[in-house]
Motif scaffolding. Structure first.
Motif, mmCIF file in Angstrom:
data_model
loop_
_atom_site.group_PDB
_atom_site.id
_atom_site.type_symbol
_atom_site.label_atom_id
_atom_site.label_comp_id
_atom_site.label_asym_id
_atom_site.label_seq_id
_atom_site.Cartn_x
_atom_site.Cartn_y
_atom_site.Cartn_z
ATOM 1 N N VAL A 1 1.617 0.698 -6.439
ATOM 2 C CA VAL A 1 1.649 -0.079 -5.191
ATOM 3 C C VAL A 1 1.075 0.749 -4.039
ATOM 4 O O VAL A 1 0.218 0.283 -3.273
ATOM 5 C CB VAL A 1 3.101 -0.524 -4.863
ATOM 6 C CG1 VAL A 1 3.216 -0.988 -3.417
ATOM 7 C CG2 VAL A 1 3.546 -1.641 -5.801
ATOM 8 N N LEU A 2 1.538 1.987 -3.943
ATOM 9 C CA LEU A 2 1.043 2.850 -2.867
ATOM 10 C C LEU A 2 -0.465 3.070 -3.033
ATOM 11 O O LEU A 2 -1.234 3.045 -2.061
ATOM 12 C CB LEU A 2 1.795 4.190 -2.899
ATOM 13 C CG LEU A 2 1.475 5.195 -1.804
ATOM 14 C CD1 LEU A 2 1.662 4.594 -0.423
ATOM 15 C CD2 LEU A 2 2.345 6.448 -1.938
ATOM 16 N N ASN A 3 -0.884 3.253 -4.267
ATOM 17 C CA ASN A 3 -2.313 3.444 -4.529
ATOM 18 C C ASN A 3 -3.103 2.201 -4.102
ATOM 19 O O ASN A 3 -4.179 2.306 -3.506
ATOM 20 C CB ASN A 3 -2.512 3.709 -6.025
ATOM 21 C CG ASN A 3 -3.887 4.236 -6.336
ATOM 22 O OD1 ASN A 3 -4.235 5.359 -5.991
ATOM 23 N ND2 ASN A 3 -4.710 3.394 -6.965
ATOM 24 N N ALA A 4 -2.527 1.029 -4.378
ATOM 25 C CA ALA A 4 -3.232 -0.226 -4.072
ATOM 26 C C ALA A 4 -3.473 -0.380 -2.569
ATOM 27 O O ALA A 4 -4.552 -0.814 -2.152
ATOM 28 C CB ALA A 4 -2.437 -1.415 -4.615
ATOM 29 N N LEU B 1 -6.369 1.760 -1.384
ATOM 30 C CA LEU B 1 -7.680 1.610 -2.025
ATOM 31 C C LEU B 1 -8.809 1.286 -1.060
ATOM 32 O O LEU B 1 -9.871 1.920 -1.097
ATOM 33 C CB LEU B 1 -7.608 0.515 -3.101
ATOM 34 C CG LEU B 1 -7.067 0.939 -4.457
ATOM 35 C CD1 LEU B 1 -6.965 -0.260 -5.385
ATOM 36 C CD2 LEU B 1 -7.935 2.031 -5.079
ATOM 37 N N ALA B 2 -8.577 0.282 -0.188
ATOM 38 C CA ALA B 2 -9.676 -0.179 0.672
ATOM 39 C C ALA B 2 -10.162 0.949 1.578
ATOM 40 O O ALA B 2 -11.371 1.213 1.693
ATOM 41 C CB ALA B 2 -9.223 -1.380 1.494
ATOM 42 N N GLY B 3 -9.217 1.640 2.207
ATOM 43 C CA GLY B 3 -9.578 2.741 3.095
ATOM 44 C C GLY B 3 -10.223 3.885 2.332
ATOM 45 O O GLY B 3 -11.191 4.500 2.803
ATOM 46 N N ALA B 4 -9.692 4.154 1.137
ATOM 47 C CA ALA B 4 -10.221 5.266 0.340
ATOM 48 C C ALA B 4 -11.650 4.978 -0.106
ATOM 49 O O ALA B 4 -12.490 5.878 -0.164
ATOM 50 C CB ALA B 4 -9.319 5.509 -0.862
ATOM 51 N N GLU B 5 -11.913 3.724 -0.416
ATOM 52 C CA GLU B 5 -13.260 3.350 -0.858
ATOM 53 C C GLU B 5 -14.269 3.588 0.264
ATOM 54 O O GLU B 5 -15.332 4.178 0.047
ATOM 55 C CB GLU B 5 -13.258 1.877 -1.281
ATOM 56 C CG GLU B 5 -14.422 1.484 -2.149
ATOM 57 C CD GLU B 5 -14.231 0.066 -2.670
ATOM 58 O OE1 GLU B 5 -13.163 -0.221 -3.233
ATOM 59 O OE2 GLU B 5 -15.141 -0.746 -2.486
ATOM 60 N N GLN B 6 -13.905 3.165 1.469
ATOM 61 C CA GLN B 6 -14.784 3.376 2.631
ATOM 62 C C GLN B 6 -14.971 4.862 2.897
ATOM 63 O O GLN B 6 -16.077 5.333 3.168
ATOM 64 C CB GLN B 6 -14.181 2.723 3.872
ATOM 65 C CG GLN B 6 -14.326 1.219 3.895
ATOM 66 C CD GLN B 6 -13.699 0.618 5.147
ATOM 67 O OE1 GLN B 6 -13.321 1.331 6.069
ATOM 68 N NE2 GLN B 6 -13.584 -0.696 5.169
ATOM 69 N N GLY C 1 -5.271 13.787 5.471
ATOM 70 C CA GLY C 1 -5.083 13.377 6.855
ATOM 71 C C GLY C 1 -6.000 12.248 7.282
ATOM 72 O O GLY C 1 -6.048 11.899 8.474
ATOM 73 N N ALA C 2 -6.728 11.691 6.354
ATOM 74 C CA ALA C 2 -7.666 10.609 6.707
ATOM 75 C C ALA C 2 -7.436 9.352 5.881
ATOM 76 O O ALA C 2 -8.166 8.370 6.043
ATOM 77 C CB ALA C 2 -9.106 11.094 6.512
ATOM 78 N N LEU C 3 -6.431 9.387 5.000
ATOM 79 C CA LEU C 3 -6.183 8.207 4.159
ATOM 80 C C LEU C 3 -5.327 7.206 4.928
ATOM 81 O O LEU C 3 -4.232 7.541 5.391
ATOM 82 C CB LEU C 3 -5.461 8.624 2.870
ATOM 83 C CG LEU C 3 -6.314 9.332 1.830
ATOM 84 C CD1 LEU C 3 -5.439 9.867 0.684
ATOM 85 C CD2 LEU C 3 -7.382 8.392 1.271
ATOM 86 N N ASP C 4 -5.838 6.015 5.082
ATOM 87 C CA ASP C 4 -5.109 4.979 5.812
ATOM 88 C C ASP C 4 -4.675 3.881 4.860
ATOM 89 O O ASP C 4 -5.419 3.486 3.963
ATOM 90 C CB ASP C 4 -6.011 4.368 6.896
ATOM 91 C CG ASP C 4 -6.274 5.367 8.007
ATOM 92 O OD1 ASP C 4 -5.320 6.044 8.425
ATOM 93 O OD2 ASP C 4 -7.443 5.480 8.430
ATOM 94 N N ARG C 5 -3.478 3.396 5.099
ATOM 95 C CA ARG C 5 -3.012 2.254 4.314
ATOM 96 C C ARG C 5 -3.573 0.971 4.913
ATOM 97 O O ARG C 5 -3.704 0.862 6.129
ATOM 98 C CB ARG C 5 -1.494 2.178 4.330
ATOM 99 C CG ARG C 5 -0.854 3.335 3.630
ATOM 100 C CD ARG C 5 0.647 3.176 3.655
ATOM 101 N NE ARG C 5 1.262 4.426 3.249
ATOM 102 C CZ ARG C 5 2.563 4.638 3.230
ATOM 103 N NH1 ARG C 5 3.388 3.670 3.589
ATOM 104 N NH2 ARG C 5 3.049 5.793 2.845
ATOM 105 N N THR D 1 -8.149 6.390 -7.485
ATOM 106 C CA THR D 1 -6.767 6.896 -7.450
ATOM 107 C C THR D 1 -6.547 7.776 -6.207
ATOM 108 O O THR D 1 -6.278 8.969 -6.321
ATOM 109 C CB THR D 1 -6.444 7.693 -8.730
ATOM 110 O OG1 THR D 1 -7.471 8.676 -8.928
ATOM 111 C CG2 THR D 1 -6.325 6.811 -9.944
ATOM 112 N N PRO D 2 -6.627 7.162 -5.015
ATOM 113 C CA PRO D 2 -6.423 7.958 -3.796
ATOM 114 C C PRO D 2 -5.045 8.592 -3.705
ATOM 115 O O PRO D 2 -4.861 9.593 -3.022
ATOM 116 C CB PRO D 2 -6.636 6.941 -2.670
ATOM 117 C CG PRO D 2 -6.429 5.601 -3.298
ATOM 118 C CD PRO D 2 -6.875 5.746 -4.715
ATOM 119 N N VAL D 3 -4.076 8.016 -4.439
ATOM 120 C CA VAL D 3 -2.705 8.519 -4.337
ATOM 121 C C VAL D 3 -2.608 9.973 -4.812
ATOM 122 O O VAL D 3 -1.723 10.712 -4.374
ATOM 123 C CB VAL D 3 -1.766 7.569 -5.130
ATOM 124 C CG1 VAL D 3 -1.854 7.806 -6.634
ATOM 125 C CG2 VAL D 3 -0.348 7.651 -4.639
#
Lengths: 362, 434
Positions: free
Chosen positions: B183-186, B189-194, B62-66, B231-233
């Protein structure tokens, strides 16, 4: 009576095609369904589905279909011109124009390919096929049973390379085309079994495209799963539905027959209601279903997998330990239950049990 | 103790699973900076430190943003260019992607079918925007990813990219499914890294050094938090599995059908040996496949209630009483716990080994499986599991059709206990069954 297929027909056909051949990756069928729907929208109409009797009896027709040995079409994706190239090559070799196409197997991706090719070429899609389901080998056709030639066969591979094979015996065609498919990159888009409409009507499985659409209409409907099974029973003569949970899947070390596709594997399930042990023997198709040691269904019977929650078609990806599935069996086309038909398609013919004695044209 | 934390955009909800089987809870609104809120929540649950915290598992679906307006270029390496536009899977998810085709690809035996178009790649890189996310997908890469590796290296050396993902990182035998997953993982990535950095800081601030941090995954396990940034996906629908795990834990049932009734949804899942049954592909809205193993959790129907001699275990979340009325079933257990956070607290560490291998007989099959098991064990131990706490829950050759007779697909699943996780050892399983 000939009629044009619409978008709903194409969707139902895809569902029906996956239902009768659940072991083949469904992504390829869906891919061809979507390509066909896009083309259908672009052209404003679908392909003509022609009963075999509506064609001139002397009209030359051909089966079209993928023959696979290696990567599937969902991995090595066709670019779209393969079958048109194969048909053009076959026409050139035959020296007569082709006036209709039919699927090499009225099942899985090959059923969808036939619709797509009919739409692209403008040739009618003949409502018949030579298997009435999918069988693993090119030689396992009702046309081969009737002593008809599989060749000449024209084929195109993923790289665009082509070949025309002058071969008569279906068993030789199987070996040669399978070897070419492997060498070409995993599959060959083939145009084979050139026959007249009269020969197809006499020796093919007639009405098989319509039947797939009818299966799809039932499965895609809003009926509950049990109601769908009731309708399917009346359409297909379903013999058994067993709800069972997967307890084991194993790859077997028994070698395949050289030159033929894939390794065998087995799945074990436990019947949810009565605790019976169900075993599925798989080699490309589900060849046999054994319940508590007794054979309940065996090729040529069709054995398929359905998800209980919504009666959607399952596949090998669903054979996960703990997963619950409905196992459904129903009879194949009548031609396969003759002595010659059984000899060509029963598991012994594929070296699964007993000595090799089949796979040859008779 | 182990702490499970459900992190959403609005809320942080945490459950501590104590060694004696008790649970304690904390919940906060995620206002005023996520790191601080998570750190404070963890510190609250840790209390006076009399019971050390061994691990924290975050559930972050619920916190992963594209990334909005991300520039994504998908480089497809295939023998030939398609004659017509393909049906890619990412348009259904509203992700804009630019497509580029390059010649190349391997066959099912891993042999090069067409040489990699290096000149095409060079021309492509010349016109590429800096900061783009590149996804490289080659036909046959599940068997031999060499063309993906080379293409990625070449592109990385010539363009200042935001990221490069080789889609063979994700396991599927469909090129477009792998491409879509990458693609979805890409774009995540930025949001997941933060998010991963923020949560790692929170663990340090709230609990001090030495506490391991994990992220819950879609199949009901967890993996080191550092993997979230890669691999946030694999965490985008982890809440469904975690909720089931939480329900199974509260009900203390390692082998059962579990029903969870919560406001707005009643779902069912199956547990075998303390783990949810899993399927190899997630199916998103519209039937789109994602190359990520997921717990098999589906909406409950009357049909799913029938046909089994063993009655299911029903866990009712308070406030959802009306959801069960139409099914005519009574709850086994009523709870006001956050089942997702409970599930995260008890999720085992998991490692998947998927591989295509060439074999000629039974000895080869045994060898390939043994190698897979060794790799799974090594990874789990490197993530902090005790060697004796590793269990290989699955090690098998998968059924395949119409492929090369010498090629097999192997899947090995290793799971590991960590202190106070709910992953039952063999002995604990027997205890619960009794």
């Amino acid at each position: 009576m000939s009629r044009r297929l619409n978008a709903a027909d194409v969707g139902h056909l895809c569902t029906g095609a996956m239902f009768v051949a659940c072991t083949i990756d469904h992504e390829s069928s869906k891919q061809y369904r979507d390509m066909t729907l896009a083309l259908l929208e672009l052209r404003g109409g679908g392909p003509v589905l022609a009963p075999v009797g509506s064609l001139d009896p002397a009209a030359m027709t051909t089966s079209i279909g993928f023959v696979n040995q290696g990567l599937m079409f969902s991995e090595m994706i066709p670019v779209g011109d393969e079958f048109e190239t194969a048909i053009a090559l076959l026409q050139e070799r035959l020296g007569v124009p082709l006036q209709g196409v039919f699927p090499l197997a009225a099942a899985s991706v090959n059923a969808m390919v036939a619709v797509s090719v009919a739409l692209r070429t403008g040739l009618p899609l003949v409502d018949a096929d030579p298997m009435g389901r999918v069988l693993p080998l090119v030689s396992q056709t009702t046309l081969a049973l009737a002593g008809l030639s599989a060749g000449p066969i024209a084929l195109t591979g993923p790289t665009g390379e082509t070949a025309v094979v002058d071969v008569f015996a279906p068993a030789r065609a199987e070996r040669i085309v399978r070897a070419l498919a492997s060498e070409l990159g995993g599959w060959a888009a083939t145009a084979s079994y050139p026959v007249t409409a009269a020969q197809l009507g006499e020796h093919g499985v007639v009405g098989s495209i319509t039947r797939l659409i009818e299966i799809g209409q039932i499965l895609d409907s809003s009926l509950h799963t049990q109601q769908k099974y009731v309708r399917l029973t009346s359409l297909l003569g379903i013999r058994k539905v067993i709800r069972a949970r997967v307890t084991d899947v194993e790859g077997l070390s028994r070698p395949s027959v050289p030159g033929l596709p894939d390794r065998p594997s087995s799945a074990t399930l436990v019947d949810e209601a009565q605790g019976r042990i169900v075993r599925l023997e798989i080699q490309n198709e589900i060849l046999m279903m054994i319940v508590d040691g007794a054979i309940q269904a065996v090729m040529p019977d069709v054995i398929t997998l359905v998800r209980p929650e919504d009666a959607s078609v399952a596949g090998l990806d669903d054979l996960w330990v703990g997963n619950k599935l409905d196992l459904i069996t129903f009879p194949a086309a009548a031609q396969w239950y003759t002595a010659a038909g059984r000899a060509l398609v029963e598991p012994m013919a594929m070296n699964v049990v007993g000595p090799v004695r089949g796979g040859r044209a008779r | 103790m182990r702490i499970g934390v459900r992190v959403t955009r609005d809320e942080v909800s945490a459950v501590a699973a104590h060694a004696d089987g008790r649970f304690s809870r904390a919940r906060s609104a995620a206002s005023g900076g996520r790191t601080r809120v998570v750190a404070d929540t963890l510190a609250l649950l840790a209390g006076d430190g009399s019971e050390p915290v061994s691990a924290v598992v975050f559930e972050v679906s619920g916190a992963l943003d594209r990334e909005v307006d991300a520039s994504v270029v998908s480089v497809l390496i295939e023998p030939r260019r398609p004659r017509e536009p393909r049906r890619h899977l990412w348009p259904a998810e509203g992700i804009p992607v630019e497509i580029a085709h390059v010649s190349g690809g391997h066959n099912a035996l891993g042999h090069e079918l067409v040489p990699l178009g290096e000149e095409e790649l060079s021309r492509l890189s010349a016109g590429m925007d800096a900061g783009s996310h590149l996804v490289v997908s080659a036909a046959g890469a599940a068997v031999n990813p060499e063309h993906e590796h080379r293409a990625a290296e070449l592109l990385r050396s010539t363009v200042a990219v935001g990221s490069i993902t080789e889609s063979s990182t994700f396991y599927s035998d469909s090129l477009l499914v792998r491409e879509f997953t990458a693609v979805l993982n890409a774009v995540l990535l930025a949001g997941a890294e933060q998010l991963a950095a923020s949560l790692a800081d929170a663990v340090g601030q709230g609990l001090g050094e030495g506490v391991r941090a994990f992220v819950a995954t879609n199949e009901g396990g967890c993996t080191p938090l550092s993997r979230l940034a890669i691999t946030p996906v694999h965490s985008i629908c982890a809440d469904l599995a975690a909720e089931m795990l939480g329900a199974a834990e509260l009900a203390r049932r390692p082998d059962a059908r579990i029903i969870v009734a919560r406001p707005g949804a009643v779902r069912i899942g199956e547990f075998v040996d303390g783990l949810p049954s899993v399927v190899s592909r997630a199916v998103l809205r519209g039937g789109i496949s994602l190359a990520s193993s997921v717990a098999h959790v589906v909406p409950l129907t009357d049909l799913l209630l029938s046909g089994s001699a063993e009655p299911p275990v029903t866990v009712l979340v308070q406030g959802a009483e009306s959801e069960l009325e139409s099914f005519g079933i009574a709850p086994t257990l009523v709870t006001d716990d956050d089942l997702v956070a409970v599930g995260a607290a008890v999720a085992p560490v998991s490692y998947w080994h998927n591989r295509v291998a060439r074999v000629v007989g039974a000895d080869d099959i045994e060898r390939v499986l043994a190698e897979g098991e060794a790799i799974a064990r090594a990874n789990l131990v490197s993530w902090g599991a005790l060697p004796a706490g590793v269990r290989i829950t699955e090690s098998r050759v998968l059924a395949t059709t119409y492929g090369e007779a010498q090629m097999i697909r192997v899947r090995v699943r290793g799971m590991a206990d960590t202190d106070a996780s709910g992953f039952p050892s063999g002995a604990r399983l027997e205890e619960r069954r009794a």
